[in-house]
Design a protein around this motif. Sequence first.
Motif: not given
Length: 333
Positions: A147-166
């Motif tokens: 719980y002290s760290s994380y490794r990013t395996l994938g990320r958005t290349l443009d908008d975030a999902a919440g941004e798409a919702f909004d």
Amino acid sequence: MILAIETSCDDTCAAVLSSDGVIRSNIIASQAKLHDRYGGVVPEVASRQHLHLMNATVDTALRDAGKTLDGIELVAVTQGPGLIGALLVGISAAKSIAASKELPLTTVDHILGHIAASSLLDEPAETPFLCLIASGGHTIIAAVEDYSSYRTLGRTLDDAAGEAFDKGARLLGLPYPGGAELDILATKGDPEAFDFPVGMARPGVLDFSYSGLKTALVYKVRELGPEKTREKRADLAASYQEAICKQLIAKCKAAIELTGYETLAIGGGVAANSALRYKIQRLTEKLGVRMAVPPQQLCTDNAAMIAGAARFLDRVDYPQYLEFDAFAQNEAD
Ligand code: KG4
Ligand code: ZN
């Protein structure tokens, strides 16, 4: 006993958590109504409002927990990523409160906070696990070894999902922030009425993209015209939501298959979405993996998750933290 403060965007949050993970209070002073008239968060307005709400929010969190500052052993605060002015209000408040009692301070990465919401469940997610963090500012699939760290395996290349919702919600005439409103409207519509594109469909790719989907909705609304759009609003909402969720689910499935991890957790405001929560349940059942889905109030921004994360991080003694600063973005971004 941990007192935590979170001000990375437009919610002023304070919480008290015991070190064994029991939430004693979790106060969220929402600024949504204030920003609605601008159709989105105005950073300067958010900072000023955090200033205005901070003392009362912290006081309420302490009072609801039946505590005073004398009963607090650690102060935790979100350091970033987020809106820099908003974060600075939180970090200044946390430093002042901690310094006033010479308490230690722990600074927390906001994303790690969303991940740590899964440590506050009756059955906490056991590491290692995969976590989908989908919010207004981020869409990440992360490997969490501890719980002290994380490794990013994938990320958005443009908008975030919440941004798409909004943005979709705004096109359909819903108030800001539209995610939760679109979720409700979608329950009255047909998710197959319109065929919206699902981005980044190539197998094995764990990155996300939402800008094409948003453009597709813009064109569809233009093609239908105001009257037909109003008439088909629920179908448009349901079909648009379906396309967002399909991509999130496809990436979760691919990440489980690629890594062999046996637990999938979700976090961030979009994880409050009812269709997504249902689909995550179906996916994990189908793949035979465990699922960790925090209650909705722990998915959207809150300070209990920040206190939760602080339990696994280093604490800095008084007065070394006095020169700590906020950061708007993670170095990798
Ligand atoms: O995690 P969060 O509270 O703040 C950020 O860190 O960004 O996420 C806020 C986002 C907003 O985009 C909001 O519209 C979205 O989460 N959201 C939802 C729902 N509730 C909040 N999106 C879809 N369905 C919901 N029920
Ligand atoms: Zn967040």
